[in-house]
Design an enzyme around this catalytic site. Structure first.
Site: not given
Length: 421
Positions: A148, A229, A265
């Site tokens: 990311w 993460d 999300k």
């Protein structure tokens, strides 16, 4: 002559403060919005869309918000520095499991953070200040290639040295497990290894459970420090437990570790910035004391960074996480989102194979979660945008959530044309 008369005299001239480049992803969003072509397709931003390409407020979130509105005691007072207790305790159980030994032994500390970005920043700040492995060069944070994009800025902003380990194989469009393992093996003992818990961003490629076990053995042998993460629990496979498997395995193996947890999300709470940071102490007689001391310093850091975290998103999430009926509805909503994305993966692969588009396309269904790494080149991506008004990141990543039954034929046709050259 007085400074004011010099015509723009400043302490921040261009050689001191150069113009920063526009964030590529948000620049892509802006370009998409300006495009007035009726067939334009947005496959850039990592946010879920329904089959009509509209943002989807989860039904369970609507139900929780309605309950909150009816609460006569609802107010806008500050939360404690560590956040809403009902939220952090429920988040801990969600990510570690209700029967986790780490929770039972009081060696887990959880603090509410500003979504995943804030969680990662808080952990990085703590490591920069307090992590001192025996080998000085081990105070380095390793991220996957690719990872990311914001990882790089988050870690460099706190002056943590960064290195990378191979991850995505351009040949197989899958995991380069050999390259990943080799680099982690050769890293100085005690290095910090950032791992995506599930639905790797940007590739959509995850290790198998067997590979996760091998990684855990390797990292244990090298005394590496895992920093997970986790932005897609429940969103990737549709199962909260499946998507937390890697984290739970590492906890069971007795690692001292950190987890950055985001609810952007899986709750669709993108703008509410609801997240949680977890520190897990390794099993030991003083583990609860270690967790308490680390927690005290994390709280102190948080006070100077944001004072206290935002309340609304945490209240919505806490209500759902702690209510059996709402939790069951949330699980159904997760299956709806993950199921639609899986359907789009199957449809895209099928259409490309029907058209006999050059190349192999099994990687589209082999990958998982929000994103797919198509394998398209930067030149092909540019042509898709210029000729077909399809917007995606230049590395070939597409957000599967941007595809739907109304645009998938157009996208498959466009992709077929570009790949054929």
């Amino acid at each position: 002559m007085a400074p004011a008369e010099k015509g723009g005299a400043t302490a921040f001239s261009a050689d001191v403060v150069p113009q920063a480049a526009e964030d590529p992803l948000f620049g892509l969003m802006a370009a998409y919005k300006k495009d007035d072509d009726s067939k334009k397709v947005d496959l850039g931003i990592g946010a879920y869309r329904d089959d009509n390409a509209k943002p989807w407020v989860l039904p369970v979130v609507k139900a929780a918000e309605e309950q909150l509105r009816k609460d006569p005691n609802l107010n806008h007072e500050y939360l404690p520095i560590a956040g809403l207790a009902d939220f952090t305790s429920a988040s801990q159980k969600l990510i570690l499991g209700k029967s986790s030994q780490a929770i039972a032994e009081n060696r887990a500390f959880s603090i509410q953070a500003v979504s995943g970005t804030g969680s990662l920043h808080l952990g990085a700040l703590f490591l920069a200040r307090f992590y001192n492995p025996p080998a000085p060069d081990a105070k380095t944070i390793y991220v996957s290639t690719p990872t990311w994009a914001n990882h790089n800025q988050i870690f460099t902003n706190v002056k943590l040295p960064m290195k990378s380990y191979p991850y995505f194989s351009k040949e197989t469009k899958g995991l380069d497990f050999e390259g990943m393992s080799s680099t982690i093996e050769s890293a100085p003992e005690g290095s910090i290894i950032v791992l995506h818990a599930c639905a790797h961003n940007p590739t959509g490629v995850d290790p198998t459970n067997d590979q996760w076990q091998q990684l855990a053995q390797l990292m244990k042998r090298k005394s590496h420090f895992p920093f997970f993460d986790c932005a897609y629990q429940g969103f990737a496979s549709g199962s909260l437990a499946t998507d937390a498997w890697a984290i739970n395995h590492f906890v069971e193996q007795g690692f001292e570790m950190m987890i950055a947890q985001s609810y952007a999300k899986n709750f669709g709470l993108y703008g509410e910035r609801a997240g949680c940071f977890h520190f897990i102490a390794a099993p030991a007689s003083d583990a609860s004391d270690v967790a308490a001391r680390v927690g005290s310093q994390l709280t102190l850091l948080q006070r100077s960074e944001i004072s206290n975290p935002p309340a609304y998103g945490a209240r919505v999430a806490a209500l759902i996480l702690n209510d059996e009926k709402l939790f069951a509805q949330w699980e159904e909503d997760l299956r709806t989102m993950s199921g639609r994305i899986k359907d789009m993966r199957k449809a895209l692969r099928s259409k490309l194979e029907e058209k006999k588009t050059p190349g192999t396309w099994n990687h589209i269904t082999d990958q998982i979660g929000m994103f797919s790494f198509t394998g398209m080149s930067e030149q092909q991506v540019a042509r898709l945008r210029e000729e077909f008004h399809v917007y995606m990141t230049k590395n070939g990543r597409i957000s599967m959530a941007g595809l739907n039954t109304h645009n998938i034929d157009y996208f498959a046709d466009s992709m077929n044309n570009v790949v054929r050259g």
